[in-house]
Motif scaffolding. Structure first.
Motif, PDB file in Angstrom:
ATOM      1  N   THR A  56      47.100  43.179  40.983  1.00 16.98           N
ATOM      2  CA  THR A  56      45.932  43.601  40.202  1.00 16.98           C
ATOM      3  C   THR A  56      46.342  43.986  38.785  1.00 16.98           C
ATOM      4  OG1 THR A  56      44.766  44.374  42.183  1.00 16.98           O
ATOM      5  CG2 THR A  56      44.063  45.297  40.061  1.00 16.98           C
ATOM      6  N   ALA A  57      47.433  44.716  38.670  1.00 17.30           N
ATOM      7  CA  ALA A  57      47.883  45.190  37.360  1.00 17.30           C
ATOM      8  C   ALA A  57      48.320  44.043  36.458  1.00 17.30           C
ATOM      9  CB  ALA A  57      49.020  46.199  37.530  1.00 17.30           C
ATOM     10  N   VAL A  58      49.071  43.094  36.997  1.00 17.69           N
ATOM     11  CA  VAL A  58      49.589  42.024  36.138  1.00 17.69           C
ATOM     12  C   VAL A  58      48.473  41.068  35.727  1.00 17.69           C
ATOM     13  CG1 VAL A  58      50.267  40.336  37.924  1.00 17.69           C
ATOM     14  CG2 VAL A  58      51.556  40.498  35.777  1.00 17.69           C
ATOM     15  N   LEU A  59      47.522  40.811  36.614  1.00 14.06           N
ATOM     16  CA  LEU A  59      46.411  39.946  36.239  1.00 14.06           C
ATOM     17  C   LEU A  59      45.487  40.640  35.232  1.00 14.06           C
ATOM     18  CD1 LEU A  59      45.602  38.263  39.665  1.00 14.06           C
ATOM     19  CD2 LEU A  59      46.652  37.214  37.654  1.00 14.06           C
ATOM     20  N   LYS A  60      45.382  41.946  35.340  1.00 15.52           N
ATOM     21  CA  LYS A  60      44.628  42.684  34.315  1.00 15.52           C
ATOM     22  C   LYS A  60      45.294  42.527  32.955  1.00 15.52           C
ATOM     23  CE  LYS A  60      42.783  47.239  33.105  1.00 15.52           C
ATOM     24  NZ  LYS A  60      43.210  47.156  31.711  1.00 15.52           N
ATOM     25  N   ARG A  61      46.616  42.620  32.934  1.00 15.68           N
ATOM     26  CA  ARG A  61      47.341  42.444  31.673  1.00 15.68           C
ATOM     27  C   ARG A  61      47.098  41.062  31.087  1.00 15.68           C
ATOM     28  NH1 ARG A  61      52.372  40.309  30.509  1.00 15.68           N
ATOM     29  NH2 ARG A  61      53.204  40.419  32.629  1.00 15.68           N
ATOM     30  N   PHE A 121      44.512  38.991  31.547  1.00 12.42           N
ATOM     31  CA  PHE A 121      43.154  38.742  31.072  1.00 12.42           C
ATOM     32  C   PHE A 121      42.749  39.692  29.948  1.00 12.42           C
ATOM     33  CE2 PHE A 121      43.066  36.457  35.114  1.00 12.42           C
ATOM     34  CZ  PHE A 121      42.619  35.238  34.637  1.00 12.42           C
ATOM     35  N   ASP A 122      43.345  40.867  29.904  1.00  9.11           N
ATOM     36  CA  ASP A 122      43.150  41.705  28.714  1.00  9.11           C
ATOM     37  C   ASP A 122      43.682  40.992  27.472  1.00  9.11           C
ATOM     38  OD1 ASP A 122      41.909  43.783  30.031  1.00  9.11           O
ATOM     39  OD2 ASP A 122      43.703  45.030  30.206  1.00  9.11           O
ATOM     40  N   ASP A 123      44.840  40.364  27.625  1.00 13.25           N
ATOM     41  CA  ASP A 123      45.435  39.652  26.496  1.00 13.25           C
ATOM     42  C   ASP A 123      44.622  38.410  26.134  1.00 13.25           C
ATOM     43  OD1 ASP A 123      47.798  39.361  24.645  1.00 13.25           O
ATOM     44  OD2 ASP A 123      47.959  37.458  25.720  1.00 13.25           O
ATOM     45  N   LEU A 124      44.186  37.665  27.139  1.00 15.35           N
ATOM     46  CA  LEU A 124      43.369  36.478  26.872  1.00 15.35           C
ATOM     47  C   LEU A 124      42.056  36.851  26.193  1.00 15.35           C
ATOM     48  CD1 LEU A 124      43.834  34.318  30.091  1.00 15.35           C
ATOM     49  CD2 LEU A 124      44.413  33.668  27.749  1.00 15.35           C
ATOM     50  N   ARG A 158      32.644  42.213  31.773  1.00 12.37           N
ATOM     51  CA  ARG A 158      31.727  43.115  32.466  1.00 12.37           C
ATOM     52  C   ARG A 158      32.343  44.465  32.843  1.00 12.37           C
ATOM     53  NH1 ARG A 158      27.392  40.641  35.193  1.00 12.37           N
ATOM     54  NH2 ARG A 158      26.853  38.662  34.211  1.00 12.37           N
ATOM     55  N   ASP A 159      33.681  44.566  32.830  1.00  9.09           N
ATOM     56  CA  ASP A 159      34.339  45.747  33.399  1.00  9.09           C
ATOM     57  C   ASP A 159      33.896  45.967  34.841  1.00  9.09           C
ATOM     58  OD1 ASP A 159      36.139  46.678  31.459  1.00  9.09           O
ATOM     59  OD2 ASP A 159      34.499  47.539  30.285  1.00  9.09           O
ATOM     60  N   GLU A 160      33.812  44.856  35.578  1.00 11.99           N
ATOM     61  CA  GLU A 160      33.441  44.873  36.995  1.00 11.99           C
ATOM     62  C   GLU A 160      34.475  44.044  37.738  1.00 11.99           C
ATOM     63  OE1 GLU A 160      29.695  43.444  39.811  1.00 11.99           O
ATOM     64  OE2 GLU A 160      29.391  43.746  37.665  1.00 11.99           O
ATOM     65  N   LYS A 161      34.964  44.549  38.851  1.00 16.36           N
ATOM     66  CA  LYS A 161      36.069  43.901  39.564  1.00 16.36           C
ATOM     67  C   LYS A 161      35.572  43.164  40.805  1.00 16.36           C
ATOM     68  CE  LYS A 161      39.223  45.425  36.736  1.00 16.36           C
ATOM     69  NZ  LYS A 161      38.312  46.013  35.737  1.00 16.36           N
ATOM     70  N   TYR A 162      36.165  41.972  41.014  1.00 16.04           N
ATOM     71  CA  TYR A 162      35.921  41.174  42.216  1.00 16.04           C
ATOM     72  C   TYR A 162      37.215  41.088  43.018  1.00 16.04           C
ATOM     73  CZ  TYR A 162      31.365  39.175  40.843  1.00 16.04           C
ATOM     74  OH  TYR A 162      30.047  38.964  40.517  1.00 16.04           O
ATOM     75  N   TYR A 163      37.083  41.118  44.340  1.00 17.74           N
ATOM     76  CA  TYR A 163      38.242  40.890  45.192  1.00 17.74           C
ATOM     77  C   TYR A 163      38.649  39.417  45.139  1.00 17.74           C
ATOM     78  CZ  TYR A 163      37.970  45.458  47.529  1.00 17.74           C
ATOM     79  OH  TYR A 163      37.992  46.796  47.815  1.00 17.74           O
ATOM     80  N   VAL A 164      39.932  39.170  45.288  1.00 19.23           N
ATOM     81  CA  VAL A 164      40.462  37.817  45.420  1.00 19.23           C
ATOM     82  C   VAL A 164      40.799  37.590  46.883  1.00 19.23           C
ATOM     83  CG1 VAL A 164      42.343  36.240  44.817  1.00 19.23           C
ATOM     84  CG2 VAL A 164      41.355  37.747  43.068  1.00 19.23           C
ATOM     85  N   THR A 165      40.008  36.758  47.536  1.00 16.55           N
ATOM     86  CA  THR A 165      40.207  36.424  48.946  1.00 16.55           C
ATOM     87  C   THR A 165      39.361  35.199  49.278  1.00 16.55           C
ATOM     88  OG1 THR A 165      39.892  37.157  51.246  1.00 16.55           O
ATOM     89  CG2 THR A 165      38.405  38.074  49.605  1.00 16.55           C
ATOM     90  N   GLU A 166      39.851  34.374  50.187  1.00 15.66           N
ATOM     91  CA  GLU A 166      39.102  33.210  50.635  1.00 15.66           C
ATOM     92  C   GLU A 166      38.076  33.561  51.707  1.00 15.66           C
ATOM     93  OE1 GLU A 166      38.949  29.466  50.024  1.00 15.66           O
ATOM     94  OE2 GLU A 166      39.138  30.733  48.267  1.00 15.66           O
ATOM     95  N   ASP A 167      38.246  34.695  52.384  1.00 16.81           N
ATOM     96  CA  ASP A 167      37.289  35.114  53.414  1.00 16.81           C
ATOM     97  C   ASP A 167      37.138  36.614  53.331  1.00 16.81           C
ATOM     98  OD1 ASP A 167      35.827  35.762  55.697  1.00 16.81           O
ATOM     99  OD2 ASP A 167      36.683  34.122  56.856  1.00 16.81           O
ATOM    100  N   LEU A 168      36.121  37.047  52.641  1.00 19.74           N
ATOM    101  CA  LEU A 168      35.958  38.468  52.345  1.00 19.74           C
ATOM    102  C   LEU A 168      35.845  39.322  53.596  1.00 19.74           C
ATOM    103  CD1 LEU A 168      35.542  40.562  50.058  1.00 19.74           C
ATOM    104  CD2 LEU A 168      33.081  40.168  50.312  1.00 19.74           C
TER     105      LEU A 168
END
Length: 340
Positions: A114-119, A121-124, A137-147
């Protein structure tokens, strides 16, 4: 088939609905489909990434992603009207044939991923390479193929999900009532004209993306209150009736959506109320009027599919007279398969 039968097919409700279905499923027929690259986290494929995005990830974030190619040959990537929007300075003519994008194994926990992907996309976002990140949006989605069956691997900013092609989950509410003079009617919302996406189009009475930390039902209650001022004592009567899934490419990237559908029958005297800046106004539409509106460009395409699902489930479409009946049903439940 005679000319009369052909005319009937061409003018049927199902045929007219196909433009919404084709828009929401354009990835399955796209010439770009085979150019997408699987995104793999902890040895699990969880997304599909366009070559334009893979190129940027490889250029700026090789310390985060292991990116492999099939061979050294390069290919020209077709740019279409619905292709991802990329800053022109970052577009190239020829791309490698990418094989996979792996998040590096040292990011081996939910928190570190979570931390590294935030870094990233913050940079992008600061670089302003991808237009979609302008709608942060400052809204988080889970990364999973089957929630519901798997533990999420991490969470990412909502607007970044389309760049990685990870599944997005959401909820939609269908509110209906039976009136004495108009029969079955459904509540329809017109989206605010200030919305960043599809402003002013017709929509479900309430809907929203499923943020990390909420269940589908909690999300539906939240959206119903925020968008239509439907309190919990009314929403307690809502029933989850299934899901609709679709997959398409547009300027944001790849949309791989699974939406839970909730039905609620309300009293004829009840009406929703605009409660935030998401909705312009609400309409109570007899089902025949709704069907007429659904096939026009006035409706948001994915929301039109939610109403279509309701119409089919309620037996409001005659399978003996609708030549596209099976095609409509199949198109509402496309498998969001990964290209592995």
């Amino acid at each position: 088939m005679d000319n009369c039968e052909m005319t009937t097919r061409d003018k049927s409700f199902g045929k007219l609905m196909m433009k919404h279905i084709e828009k929401c499923n354009n990835f399955y027929t796209s010439c770009r489909r085979q150019l997408y690259t699987p995104f793999i986290v902890a040895d699990k494929p969880v997304g599909l990434i366009s070559p334009e995005v893979v190129y940027i990830l490889n250029k700026y974030y090789s310390d985060v992603f292991n990116i492999s190619v099939h061979h050294t040959d390069q290919i020209q990537i077709p740019r279409m009207d619905n292709s991802i929007s990329v800053q022109s300075d970052e577009l190239i003519t020829m791309y490698p044939r990418y094989k996979s994008v792996n998040l590096r194994p040292e990011f081996d926990s939910f928190e570190s991923r979570t931390a590294v992907l935030k870094r990233v996309f913050d940079d992008l976002r600061q670089r302003r390479i991808f237009r979609v990140l302008d709608g942060w949006r400052d809204e988080k989605y889970y990364v999973t193929e089957d929630l519901m069956a798997e533990e999420p691997l991490c969470k990412i900013e909502r607007t970044a999900a389309t760049l990685l092609g990870t599944k997005r989950y959401g909820t939609h509410l269908v509110a209906y009532t039976n009136t004495d003079n108009k029969g079955l009617c459904l509540w329809v919302a017109r989206r605010s004209y200030q919305k960043s996406t599809t402003p002013g189009l017709l929509d479900n009475v309430a809907a929203g993306g499923l943020p990390a930390g909420l269940t589908p039902t909690q999300c539906m209650f939240k959206e119903a209150l925020e968008e239509a001022y439907i309190p919990a004592d009314i929403m307690n009567n809502a029933i989850c009736t299934g899901c609709v899934s679709f997959c398409y490419e547009d300027y944001r990237g790849l949309i791989r959506d699974v939406d839970w559908i909730y039905d609620i029958e309300v009293n004829p005297e009840w009406q929703p109320a605009v409660n935030d800046n998401e909705v312009h106004e609400f309409y109570l539409m007899p089902v025949d009027e709704l069907k007429t509106k659904l096939v026009t460009d006035e409706f948001k395409s994915d929301s039109a599919l939610i109403f279509l699902d309701f119409i089919i489930r309620r037996g409001l479409l005659d399978p003996d007279k609708e030549p596209y009946f099976l095609k409509l049903i199949n198109s509402l439940h496309n498998p969001l398969l990964l290209l592995t």
